[in-house]
Design a protein around this motif. Structure first.
Motif, short mmCIF file in Angstrom:
data_model
loop_
_atom_site.label_atom_id
_atom_site.label_comp_id
_atom_site.label_asym_id
_atom_site.label_seq_id
_atom_site.Cartn_x
_atom_site.Cartn_y
_atom_site.Cartn_z
N LEU A 20 36.63 51.90 40.88
CA LEU A 20 36.01 50.96 41.93
C LEU A 20 34.80 50.36 41.58
O LEU A 20 34.51 49.26 41.64
CB LEU A 20 36.01 51.53 43.31
N THR A 35 34.00 46.42 40.55
CA THR A 35 33.32 45.49 41.30
C THR A 35 31.85 45.22 40.51
O THR A 35 31.17 44.60 41.13
CB THR A 35 33.00 46.39 42.48
N HIS A 71 31.08 42.97 37.81
CA HIS A 71 31.43 42.31 36.89
C HIS A 71 30.23 41.77 35.95
O HIS A 71 30.37 41.34 34.91
CB HIS A 71 32.09 41.10 37.27
N HIS A 87 45.47 51.68 50.47
CA HIS A 87 44.25 52.08 49.56
C HIS A 87 45.05 52.48 48.59
O HIS A 87 44.92 53.90 48.21
CB HIS A 87 43.83 53.32 50.53
N PHE A 107 40.22 45.68 42.43
CA PHE A 107 39.22 45.36 43.38
C PHE A 107 38.19 44.45 42.80
O PHE A 107 38.14 44.48 41.78
CB PHE A 107 38.56 46.68 44.13
N GLY A 108 37.32 43.82 43.66
CA GLY A 108 36.37 42.82 43.44
C GLY A 108 37.02 41.60 42.97
O GLY A 108 37.97 41.10 43.54
N VAL A 109 36.28 40.64 42.44
CA VAL A 109 36.56 39.18 42.18
C VAL A 109 37.82 39.01 41.15
O VAL A 109 38.69 37.97 41.59
CB VAL A 109 35.54 38.34 41.62
N ARG A 116 40.66 40.85 41.88
CA ARG A 116 41.73 41.43 42.46
C ARG A 116 42.83 40.40 42.60
O ARG A 116 42.82 39.28 42.82
CB ARG A 116 41.44 41.59 44.07
#
Lengths: 106, 407
Positions: free
Chosen positions: B59, B63, B65, B346, B352-354, B356
């Motif tokens: 994670l 996230t 970048h 979950h 996750f992040g931009v 995703r």
């Protein structure tokens, strides 16, 4: 404890008591509120706890930060009063806060 | 054969293809998570690389970048460093802000409002595919159901000529394969030739759509979107490949994976049949369980401390989603397939992040619909043999799965 009102797209209102320091997302998930998916668990890493903050409260809540704004950029129908509920931490000054839920979380 | 418990830790190379073909990778990841969660592998067929194996570390990388780039020029998003002419620019292999602008062009088609329009089409097609399956004889579930369903969906999203839809499957397979003897393409040159043919066909469609008024299909969106209408050919090809692969391998292997996981866990299958309202949570649990893309790769743009190690600028960093999805510090009883878990979404399979996964809700919807239609039709589906697994540490999936539906 502060009270927050969540309004669903169909108009249904849910009032949740949120302890100070907890995020809106955590309180909504603990209550099992439909419409807050919170896939990432509060890391500001998805956009599935998107809410629209009632404009009257925007002055106290403030705008989304950098990472949050990037994630909101991909949410459907995001607006200037969009926030991620995981990034709104409860404090006494927010008692009575009103937020609206989007049609869906994406 | 290596013993996952006795091999020296610095000799572990989780990217070795036989581990994936033979489904032996999970015990190695279990050991890395326990003993060396941020792990350096000095030698592999893909060169040296870091493995990130725990949920929270993945994670953190996903996230960040700024420190961990996706740029195609630096090597892109998979462990394989593609040959220079195969490093296609596409928005998954770009950093913000260009990534954001291009992604926003296509994302409306997979947003919830648009998906509602697609639901009846998918349901009708899923029903037709299932009704055409043979009874009382063994057939390949991957080809007849998983590939057919996802390919029809892709053809619809692109408004691609329906009768030619298996070309999309072929191009997707070629785009992700590591060329080697016996593979679908054996050399990089062959791969380039196939992708050029893909580019030619899509360019014809692009020109048609550009000349027509905008409509709700991916090619038209690219043709009329401000951030995408003037892309150079290799960037157009890159984005087409991204959309084909993204909508193809992933859902295909989760459809197959769901049948396998339910069959291996008959008590879960019984629970699902008794309560079909569990389908959405079963779908999410399957996507975690299967992890159809085993990893995403980044390249460090600066020195970074992670898990007590120093990742150096320029290092290749592999986030093993398959490992994070089995991390007991983030997921309760991660090695068990539990269709009614408390928080089934979950998981790391969408990233996750931009970056995703933009099509996550479409994928979930396709799986939900196909299972709603299966449960209404077939009281039993028998697994007739072992699945043949894909020879890849990127696509975690199945070539074939023999099954039989009793007459």
């Amino acid at each position: 404890m502060s009270r927050v009102t969540f309004i669903s797209p169909n108009g249904a209102m849910t009032i949740i008591e949120v302890p100070a320091g907890q995020s809106l997302m955590q309180a909504a998930v603990a209550r099992g509120l439909p419409g807050i998916d919170a896939d990432c668990g509060g890391a500001c890493a998805c956009a599935t706890c998107h809410v629209f903050v009632d404009p009257a409260w925007m002055g106290r809540i403030g705008l989304a930060g950098g990472m949050e704004q990037s994630m909101l950029g991909f949410a459907e129908g995001a607006a200037p009063n969009s926030r991620l509920a995981c990034q709104i931490k409860m404090s006494d000054g927010l008692d009575g806060l009103v937020v609206r839920l989007p049609e869906a979380q994406h | 054969m290596i013993d996952p418990q006795s091999i020296p830790i610095d000799k572990i190379d989780v990217s070795a293809l036989e581990l994936w073909r033979e489904n032996r990778h999970l015990p190695l990841f279990e050991r890395l998570r326990r003993e060396d969660p941020v792990h350096w592998c000095a030698e592999s067929m893909f060169g040296p690389y870091w493995s990130i194996t725990r949920f929270d570390d993945i994670l953190a990388v996903d996230t960040n970048h700024q420190a961990f780039s996706s740029e195609a020029e630096l090597g892109g998003i998979a462990i394989l460093d593609a040959r220079q002419d195969l490093r296609l620019p596409m928005f998954i292999a770009m950093d913000p802000p260009k990534h954001d602008a291009q992604r926003k062009v296509v994302s409306p088609i997979v947003a919830p409002a648009s998906l509602a329009d697609f639901e009846p089409i998918i349901r009708e097609r899923a029903g037709r595919i299932l009704d055409a399956l043979p009874r009382g004889e063994t057939f390949d579930w991957v080809d007849r159901v998983s590939i057919e369903l996802t390919t029809q969906m892709l053809a619809t999203l692109f408004d691609f000529p329906f009768e030619d839809r298996r070309k999309l499957t072929y191009w997707s397979d070629v785009a992700t394969v590591i060329p080697q003897p016996g593979a679908i393409v054996e050399t990089d040159d062959e791969k380039v030739a196939v992708l050029m043919e893909c580019l030619r066909e899509f360019t014809t469609l692009l020109l048609d759509r550009a000349a027509a008024p905008p409509k709700n299909d991916l090619i038209s969106m690219l043709a009329h979107g401000q951030a995408t209408q003037n892309m150079p050919p290799e960037e157009f090809l890159g984005n087409i490949v991204l959309l084909i692969v993204g909508g193809n391998d992933t859902t295909r292997n989760s459809i197959t994976g769901s049948l396998l996981a339910l069959s291996e866990n008959p008590e879960q299958f019984a629970k699902l049949r008794a309560d079909p309202s569990l389908i959405p949570s079963m779908v999410s649990e399957t996507i975690r369980w299967q992890t159809p893309l085993a990893h995403m790769r980044r390249t460090a743009t600066q020195d970074v401390e992670l898990g007590g190690k120093t990742i150096r600028k320029g290092d290749k960093v592999v986030m093993w989603y398959i490992s994070g999805n089995r991390d007991e510090t983030a997921i309760d009883q991660p090695d068990r397939y539990i269709i009614d878990r408390e928080r089934p979404r979950h998981h790391l399979s969408f990233g996750f992040g931009v970056h995703r996964c933009v099509g996550n809700r479409l994928a979930e919807m396709q799986l939900r619909i196909v299972w709603e239609e299966i449960l209404g039709r077939f009281p039993r589906i028998e697994i007739m043999g072992d699945p043949l697994r894909v020879n890849s540490c990127f696509v975690r999936g199945y070539e074939s799965l023999p099954v039989r539906i009793p007459a």
